[in-house]
Design an enzyme around this catalytic site. Sequence first.
Site, PDB file in Angstrom:
ATOM      1  NE  ARG A 135       0.856  53.808  77.887  1.00  0.00           N
ATOM      2  CZ  ARG A 135       0.606  52.688  77.248  1.00  0.00           C
ATOM      3  NH1 ARG A 135       1.402  51.638  77.376  1.00  0.00           N
ATOM      4  NH2 ARG A 135      -0.448  52.591  76.474  1.00  0.00           N
ATOM      5  NE  ARG A 148      -3.110  48.266  64.336  1.00  0.00           N
ATOM      6  CZ  ARG A 148      -3.217  48.218  65.666  1.00  0.00           C
ATOM      7  NH1 ARG A 148      -4.361  47.862  66.228  1.00  0.00           N
ATOM      8  NH2 ARG A 148      -2.179  48.507  66.432  1.00  0.00           N
ATOM      9  NE  ARG A 184       2.749  47.454  67.863  1.00  0.00           N
ATOM     10  CZ  ARG A 184       1.821  46.760  67.191  1.00  0.00           C
ATOM     11  NH1 ARG A 184       2.069  46.341  65.960  1.00  0.00           N
ATOM     12  NH2 ARG A 184       0.664  46.501  67.740  1.00  0.00           N
TER      13      ARG A 184
END
Length: 369
Positions: A268, A313, A325
Amino acid sequence: MVKLHDLHFKPFISEDKIQEVVQRMVNEIAHDLGDEVPVFIGILNGSFMFVSDFVKKYPKACEVTFIKLASYEGLKSTDDIQRLIGLTQDLTGRTVVILEDIIDSGKTLAEVHRIFKNENVKELKIATLFYKPEAYKKDFKLHYVGIEIPNKFIVGYGLDYDGLGRDLPAIYQLKTTQHMTNFVLFGPPGAGKGTQAEFLKEKYSLVHISTGDVFRFNIKNETALGMLAKSYMDKGELVPDQVTIDMLNAEVEKNADAKGFIFDGFPRTNAQAEALDKLMDEKDSQINAMIALEVDDEVLVQRLLERGKTSGRADDADESIIRNRIKEYYKKTAILKDYYSAQDKYYGVDGVGSIEDITARLSNVIDSL
Ligand code: IMP
Ligand code: MG
């Protein structure tokens, strides 16, 4: 895996298996020799561990000694003839058992026979722990053979590669570097990364390493690394890259024979990408590509809202959370896109269409690696 000089070796024959075979050879030889007190002669250097374990297990009286064959130095065209060091004992009338670590072409064995021709021994028997039948070119009888092995280079238990590896208690086999396909798979939330990873892993016999799964596995199973990772998480701190890399390393090692790896959720950051490059380099391999599924934001939002209706979710139900997101994803991947682009390894793949179409597009990239 073991690295000696520039080569990698994988576990091949365990300590337990070796001991079992040595014991079997001891039983056979002790049975055949009856009450004779034999002279066991180890051929140095390779046979020292075998001889040591062998005589410890030998149930009756015996003598043990070592000899070494060394090439004459400075003589041209005679490098086939070897000189013997260490045979000081009179062997007239004795039963001699040569203990060899390994018989390959049989060249060493031919020298042994040549040297013992004049020793007037009662009997000369040959015992070898390892034997490569495909490589053997002579027809001297091998009276006792521990394990027949394929014609591949091994190290450990006395056997070396250029001086190293003799001290290893088990046997390792040279890992012939096969071409591996390793890539980092990226995709914004809702891009179908998980689905595609499943297909690709089957199609190319790859191992899918999802960092999230690796973390959960290590923590659930309370591995040393898992506990270490948890100790940081419990304090609300980020798990240091090295801990994550160590976990990935363990996964890669577990699958030493894999045709390649799909890395998912890692790296990442630039530092992590560098650490991953280093890890692969240590395995004589490399990351071949960063493959990113590209899907338009509006399509992602619609997909995730749809999913939220059935998955329950919470983070899939709220449009602003979804958009955030997606934004986060682009912020993070932008850095990595630059990192891999600089190495000509970035591949963007259109992630809109049927599952099969997208798999086909990804396959085109993988086939080109
Ligand atoms: P040969 O003379 O060709 O039968 O080979 C015997 C010698 O070659 C051994 O004593 C070893 O020193 C070496 N050798 C053969 N195969 C291997 C191997 O797989 N690993 C390490 N040494 C080997
Ligand atoms: Mg040898």
